[in-house]
Design a protein around this motif. Structure first.
Motif, PDB file in Angstrom:
ATOM      1  N   ASN A  45       0.746   1.378   3.689  1.00 23.15           N
ATOM      2  CA  ASN A  45       1.101   1.251   5.102  1.00 23.15           C
ATOM      3  C   ASN A  45       0.921  -0.210   5.511  1.00 23.15           C
TER       4      ASN A  45
ATOM      5  N   GLU B 236      -3.146  -4.825  10.474  1.00 25.29           N
ATOM      6  CA  GLU B 236      -4.221  -4.633  11.455  1.00 25.29           C
ATOM      7  C   GLU B 236      -5.564  -5.071  10.866  1.00 25.29           C
TER       8      GLU B 236
ATOM      9  N   ASP C 168       1.632  -1.779   8.316  1.00 27.59           N
ATOM     10  CA  ASP C 168       1.058  -2.003   9.646  1.00 27.59           C
ATOM     11  C   ASP C 168      -0.456  -1.872   9.622  1.00 27.59           C
TER      12      ASP C 168
ATOM     13  N   ARG D 276       2.933  -7.767   3.651  1.00 29.05           N
ATOM     14  CA  ARG D 276       3.992  -6.767   3.820  1.00 29.05           C
ATOM     15  C   ARG D 276       4.801  -6.597   2.539  1.00 29.05           C
TER      16      ARG D 276
END
Length: 248
Positions: free
Chosen positions: A68, A74, A70, A59
């Motif tokens: 991104n 994933e 997220d 992050r």
């Protein structure tokens, strides 16, 4: 090539190179070791110190490279099989917090059995006690403590002999003045004594007594009755020591 087809590490490396950053520069900005960033770009997360740290590093890097986060997380989950695990589990795995103690499983059947046993015991104990006769008896008046007796003002007071000097002065007629000092010369008593009054004095070494109207009082010194120390209106000066009832 679509970003969906890129691995997490490849997407980060391509974004870094497009932004013109070196590994060293990303390490300087993010405070993440350069070797760890290089491993992440190679999809190797073993040097991160655990999945919780790996997610945090990803992050942080994504924020610098405007990716991104997220989507990267994933991809990380798919690569490691670590899907939506509670944060506390991730922290325990990374040794950030101590493992939670395992609570023992309590059997409700066992609890019910214990409760039933306690109830049965509470019922049985009074029943057993009632089978035995009580040994309690009423108090014997003769065993009770003696009630202190009182002495009226006309009764005779007898002094008991002590290890020091004791003096009992009893007013027998009229009124007398009396002053008493101890061995150090300190004033023990100064005042009058009337007919029927009794006053007691003790000292370890010496009592020095001055009495006015000596015929109005009777003295008991060290347990020995010596009577009146003088005549009516006479002033006497007396000294008493332990074991000695003679005045001086």
């Amino acid at each position: 090539m679509s970003l969906d087809n890129l691995t997490l590490g490849t997407e980060i490396r391509d974004a870094r190179e497009r932004a013109g950053y070196t590994l060293n520069k990303i390490a300087e900005i993010t405070r993440i070791r350069e070797a760890v960033i290089a491993d992440i770009e190679s999809d190797n997360f073993s040097s991160c110190g655990g999945n919780a740290y790996a997610r945090g590093h990803i992050r942080t890097i994504a924020k610098v490279l405007k990716l991104n986060a997220d989507s990267l997380i994933e991809k990380f989950a798919k690569a490691t099989g670590d899907f939506d695990r509670p944060m506390i589990d991730l922290l325990e795995e990374s040794s950030v917090v101590k493992p939670r103690p395992v609570r023992p499983q309590v059997s409700y059947k066992a609890l019910a059995s214990v409760a039933a046993g306690v109830v049965a015991l509470l019922i049985a104990v009074p029943a057993v006690i009632s089978l035995f006769p009580s040994n309690e008896t009423s108090p014997n008046p003769s065993s009770q403590g003696a009630v202190p007796s009182t002495t009226d003002k006309n009764s005779t007071v007898v002094a008991t002999k002590t290890s020091g000097v004791s003096l009992v002065v009893t007013g027998i007629s009229g009124k007398s003045w009396m002053g008493i000092q101890d061995a150090s010369g300190a004033q023990v008593f100064s005042g009058s004594i009337s007919n029927g009054e009794t006053k007691s004095f003790t000292d370890d070494q010496l009592l020095q007594v001055t009495i006015g109207n000596a015929a109005a009082v009777s003295l008991n010194v060290n347990g020995r009755e010596i009577g009146t120390p003088g005549g009516t209106g006479e002033v006497v000066h007396l000294s008493f020591e332990p074991g000695n009832s003679n005045n001086g």
